[in-house]
Design an enzyme around this catalytic site. Structure first.
Site, short mmCIF file in Angstrom:
data_model
loop_
_atom_site.label_atom_id
_atom_site.label_comp_id
_atom_site.label_asym_id
_atom_site.label_seq_id
_atom_site.Cartn_x
_atom_site.Cartn_y
_atom_site.Cartn_z
N SER A 251 46.29 27.29 36.69
CA SER A 251 47.19 28.20 35.88
C SER A 251 48.42 27.74 35.86
CB SER A 251 46.57 29.65 35.94
OG SER A 251 47.35 30.53 35.37
N ASP B 151 48.09 26.06 31.42
CA ASP B 151 46.71 26.14 30.84
C ASP B 151 46.68 27.24 29.65
OD1 ASP B 151 47.06 28.62 32.21
OD2 ASP B 151 45.05 28.72 33.06
N ASP C 185 52.32 28.98 29.59
CA ASP C 185 51.97 28.12 30.82
C ASP C 185 51.23 26.92 30.75
OD1 ASP C 185 49.84 29.53 30.85
OD2 ASP C 185 49.47 30.30 32.80
N ASP D 172 47.30 30.33 28.84
CA ASP D 172 46.75 31.69 28.91
C ASP D 172 47.90 32.72 28.98
OD1 ASP D 172 47.16 31.37 31.42
OD2 ASP D 172 45.15 31.90 32.19
#
Length: 557
Positions: A141, A300, A298, A302
């Site tokens: 993440s 990833d 960010d 999400d």
């Protein structure tokens, strides 16, 4: 002695990855202890840790062991087990994804893998769309570049439940990391069909679902918004720009230095849109381009961070709480206006997210469900609504850490959806000559000013882990006040509370509608303190918040 024996076993057996071999040979005593004092923790969030050699690190061996345990779990629960796999731009993400795929294929688990790096929500979506037994996303993440991770999703596209995580962990614990792992060759498995690439139609279906979240319902707005966008060297570039362009937002400037995937994150070592420094280059671009709106997702994709101009013409960052409240208010007002509010509408938020969200929800007739920190718990509640045949009752979910979701098509926060809906909301208000900051001020006038802050404290290694546990116990020692605000009630979630799972979280309800939450991070060696203050204005709230924070720090430092 046990740590040393395991280290020597790795020296003898961990020979496939040259990076691991070199690191093992170069380790000193302290480094050996930190890399081997425990196994990398596996829970509802899967694995997350520093990339490197050892049982407490992310490497091909710990990924293989987790995959073998998950494969054994799936074979016990499904006649024809299958898995969806995705990965982000981080160091070794593609390697770990292919290693995991090889383990699954060797165990007779059919694999569908994205052919290129993709955002987290596309794994949740593809798991549901392809009806696979589970999903795996290789990502850490928003963590610094030295981290990677391994998120696991259930067949419903939601991150695994506490019960499923415990079962998978039990399977993992049965395994010897070198002797008990079945592996196979990725290319050979592609050739024989046990691994296949996810077709482009699934990606298109995902984008179409995001586009369908619009709440304009035929209203015309000015979409000629000057947008500066950064994917922070992650996965968001293609899905975010495709979605925006297909919906008429074409005036987009992408930040060149942060455009292409790069797991070293050269311009933002901590690629988290919650952090001001990660948004600094974007703010520079916004000023140069005279942008109306700055967006950043960010790695990833999400989470979404934004900045807009204030009355002085300066760019101002909005918090996750502020953006979430604006989206909630916008979506609800549009649904009410057009007669599109479902029966028994529901908003879901985490217990550390601003309570004003609950006031806004109540104003529009929504029922609020509060859950533990982590969007997986929001996804779990959407799943429960679906089981009752009430998935359409879900209107919005958000958390203070910049995660939003406007529909039930996935079971995790979605930065593509968040970016698109923020652009639509911005355009809607701009068409009326209203800025997002103007609308935010109106919300404060209606519901009262509220300030929410987050303070993080880092505790590395085994000593840091023990220190965090000691601090949590100290906070349970009968504290009477923080910054002069009396503790009205202490909510301790360690044994489970209000029907929520057990979690090492403390929430101090303070007088004058304030609260403080303290918890260890589930993804980093950090202790987090969340403070919420209600006051007449921003200045008064900041003074109170400062005093509360000072008292809290006395129990930490």
């Amino acid at each position: 002695m046990k740590i040393r024996k395991e280290y020597e076993r790795w020296l003898a057996n961990a020979v496939e990855d040259t990076d691991v071999v070199a690191e093992l040979k170069a380790m000193d005593y302290a480094e050996v202890e930190d890399a081997f004092y425990r196994d990398l923790a596996f829970g509802t969030g899967g694995l997350r840790g520093v990339i490197g050699a050892g049982t407490n690190r992310m490497n091909i061996y710990t990924v293989s062991k987790a995959s073998q345990g998950l494969a054994d779990y799936l074979k016990k629960h499904f006649e024809e087990p299958s898995v969806t796999i995705g990965y982000d731009s981080r160091i070794k993400s593609d390697v770990f994804a292919k290693v995991a795929a090889g383990v699954f294929a060797a165990n007779g688990v059919r694999v569908s893998i994205w052919p290129v790096l993709m955002p987290v929500p596309t794994v949740s979506f593809a798991t549901r769309y392809l009806h696979t037994s589970a999903g795996v996303m290789v990502t850490a993440s928003h963590n610094p570049g030295k981290y990677n991770g391994y998120k696991v999703y259930g067949a419903d596209g939601c991150q695994i439940t506490t019960e499923a995580a415990a079962e998978i962990l039990a399977e993992i614990k049965k395994l010897d990391i070198f002797a008990d792992i079945k592996t196979s060759d990725f290319e050979a498995d592609m050739a024989n069909g046990s691994i296949r690439y996810i077709p482009d139609e699934v990606y298109t279906a995902f984008v179409e679902k995001v586009k369908s979240q619009s709440v304009l319902f035929g209203e015309n707005v000015n979409k000629n918004v000057a947008i500066v966008y950064s994917p922070l060297n992650g996965t968001g570039l293609k899905p975010v720009t495709r979605t925006l362009q297909e919906m008429g937002y074409t005036n987009i400037t992408v930040i060149k230095e942060q455009e292409q995937p790069d797991g070293h994150f050269p311009t933002c070592p901590y690629p988290n849109p919650e952090i001001k420094e990660a948004m600094a280059l974007g703010m520079e671009y916004a000023r140069k381009c005279n942008a109306d709106l700055l967006l950043a997702t960010d790695p990833d994709c999400d989470r979404v961070g934004i900045a807009v101009k204030n009355k002085a013409g300066e760019y101002e960052l909005l918090t996750g709480n502020q953006t979430g409240m604006l989206l909630l208010d916008y979506i609800c007002s549009q649904r009410i206006k057009h007669g599109k509010m479902p029966a028994d509408p529901v908003m879901i938020k985490t217990i550390v997210t601003m309570d004003m969200g609950e006031q806004i929800a109540a104003h529009y007739g929504l029922r609020t469900v509060n859950v533990l920190t982590g969007f997986k718990f929001i996804g779990e509640q959407i799943g429960k609504l679906e089981q009752l045949g009430k998935a359409d009752s879900y209107v919005f979910g958000f958390e203070e850490s910049y995660g939003y979701l406007t529909g039930s098509y996935v079971r995790d926060k979605d930065g593509v959806d968040g970016a698109y809906m923020i652009c639509e909301m911005f355009s809607y208000y701009a068409t009326q000559g209203i800025s997002l900051l103007d609308r935010l001020d109106e919300l404060y006038k209606t519901y009262g000013y509220c300030l929410n802050t987050l303070h993080s404290y880092e505790f590395d290694g085994s000593a840091g882990f023990a220190r965090m546990q000691s601090i949590m116990q100290a906070f349970r020692g009968g504290i009477k006040e923080f910054g002069g605000k009396k503790v009205v009630r202490l909510l301790d979630y360690v044994q489970g509370l209000d029907g929520l799972p057990k979690s090492d979280v403390l929430k101090f309800l303070l007088e004058d509608n304030c609260f403080l939450v303290v918890r260890p991070s589930g993804t980093e060696p950090k202790l987090k303190i969340y403070i919420s203050v209600s006051a007449e204005n921003k200045e008064m709230a900041e003074e109170v918040e400062d005093e509360i924070a000072k008292t809290a720090e006395k129990w930490i430092c």
